[in-house]
Design a protein around this motif. Structure first.
Motif, PDB file in Angstrom:
ATOM      1  N   GLU A  73      -1.530   3.362   9.007  1.00 63.10           N
ATOM      2  CA  GLU A  73      -2.867   3.624   8.416  1.00 63.10           C
ATOM      3  C   GLU A  73      -3.148   3.988   7.048  1.00 63.10           C
ATOM      4  N   GLN A  74      -2.084   4.703   6.348  1.00 66.25           N
ATOM      5  CA  GLN A  74      -1.893   5.375   5.208  1.00 66.25           C
ATOM      6  C   GLN A  74      -2.059   4.171   4.245  1.00 66.25           C
ATOM      7  N   ASN A  75      -1.009   3.155   4.317  1.00 67.96           N
ATOM      8  CA  ASN A  75      -0.892   1.830   3.632  1.00 67.96           C
ATOM      9  C   ASN A  75      -2.266   1.104   3.627  1.00 67.96           C
ATOM     10  N   ALA A  76      -2.704   1.171   4.784  1.00 68.81           N
ATOM     11  CA  ALA A  76      -3.828   0.407   5.115  1.00 68.81           C
ATOM     12  C   ALA A  76      -5.186   0.777   4.269  1.00 68.81           C
ATOM     13  N   GLY A  90       0.929  -1.371   0.111  1.00 66.29           N
ATOM     14  CA  GLY A  90       0.005  -0.066   0.027  1.00 66.29           C
ATOM     15  C   GLY A  90       0.738   1.274   0.021  1.00 66.29           C
ATOM     16  N   ALA A  91       2.356   1.269   0.199  1.00 65.16           N
ATOM     17  CA  ALA A  91       2.957   2.382   0.174  1.00 65.16           C
ATOM     18  C   ALA A  91       3.138   2.771  -1.122  1.00 65.16           C
ATOM     19  N   SER A 132      -1.481  -7.208   3.424  1.00 70.24           N
ATOM     20  CA  SER A 132      -3.168  -7.256   3.677  1.00 70.24           C
ATOM     21  C   SER A 132      -3.325  -5.898   4.295  1.00 70.24           C
ATOM     22  N   VAL A 133      -4.747  -5.599   4.434  1.00 73.61           N
ATOM     23  CA  VAL A 133      -4.874  -4.532   5.427  1.00 73.61           C
ATOM     24  C   VAL A 133      -4.156  -4.507   6.829  1.00 73.61           C
ATOM     25  N   GLU A 134      -4.372  -5.766   7.286  1.00 75.72           N
ATOM     26  CA  GLU A 134      -3.722  -6.010   8.546  1.00 75.72           C
ATOM     27  C   GLU A 134      -2.266  -5.884   8.517  1.00 75.72           C
ATOM     28  N   LYS A 176      -8.557  -0.348  -0.509  1.00 76.91           N
ATOM     29  CA  LYS A 176      -9.093  -0.159  -1.915  1.00 76.91           C
ATOM     30  C   LYS A 176      -8.705  -1.332  -2.850  1.00 76.91           C
ATOM     31  N   VAL A 177      -7.603  -1.890  -2.638  1.00 73.33           N
ATOM     32  CA  VAL A 177      -7.234  -3.152  -3.331  1.00 73.33           C
ATOM     33  C   VAL A 177      -8.271  -4.252  -3.056  1.00 73.33           C
ATOM     34  N   VAL A 178      -8.507  -4.351  -1.671  1.00 72.12           N
ATOM     35  CA  VAL A 178      -9.308  -5.654  -1.528  1.00 72.12           C
ATOM     36  C   VAL A 178     -10.583  -5.388  -2.059  1.00 72.12           C
ATOM     37  N   ALA A 179     -11.308  -4.313  -2.016  1.00 75.19           N
ATOM     38  CA  ALA A 179     -12.575  -3.788  -2.368  1.00 75.19           C
ATOM     39  C   ALA A 179     -12.700  -4.056  -3.975  1.00 75.19           C
TER      40      ALA A 179
END
Length: 151
Positions: free
Chosen positions: A113-116, A73-74, A106-108, A121-124
């Motif tokens: 938080e910025q990467n999460a 997510g970075a 993953s989100v976790e 959005k990737v997950v969605a």
């Protein structure tokens, strides 16, 4: 870039390569077919799935059964437009065989938080595609501290 062939299994590790350099290297080694394309079992998507290193031409010409994304997510990687383009290109013009996206985060596991937020959005995006064509497209996000893929 590293191309590996063991028996009938193939793996293309692109590192941080730019799509033009990757295509040139594959062409120079005689790995592209008569139409200038290559299908591999495993493709490590270049530069964390960044829009700066990937292009529609590459996505159309280099296909895989399993796509590996190493981005948490970075810097907004993996890039949503790249993911969307890869999914749509495979579904509309690519091989009709099923394909899977593997994510080493993953989100976790995004780190902050910025990467999460980007990983949400990737997950969605991939969940929506997976629900639309579950027989063709699947995905896996990192659940533990490491990701293992059986080749």
């Amino acid at each position: 870039m590293l191309y590996v062939k063991e028996g009938k299994k193939t793996l293309l590790l692109t590192g941080d390569g730019h799509y033009i350099d990757i295509l040139k290297g594959l062409e120079q080694r005689g790995l592209l077919d008569a139409d200038g394309n290559l299908h591999v079992n495993f493709l490590k998507v270049q530069h964390h799935g960044s829009e700066h290193n990937t292009h529609a031409d590459f996505i159309q010409r280099i296909t895989a059964d399993q796509y590996i994304f190493c981005g948490n997510g970075a810097h907004k990687n993996p890039d949503l437009e790249v993911l969307d383009m890869m999914i749509n290109e495979r579904l509309m013009h690519g091989p009709t065989s099923p394909f899977k996206f593997w994510f080493n985060s993953s989100v976790e596991k995004a780190g902050n938080e910025q990467n999460a937020e980007h990983m949400r959005k990737v997950v969605a995006l991939v969940e929506t595609a997976g629900r639309a064509v579950p027989d063709r497209f699947s995905y896996q996000f990192l659940k533990r501290s490491n990701l293992s893929i059986r080749i």
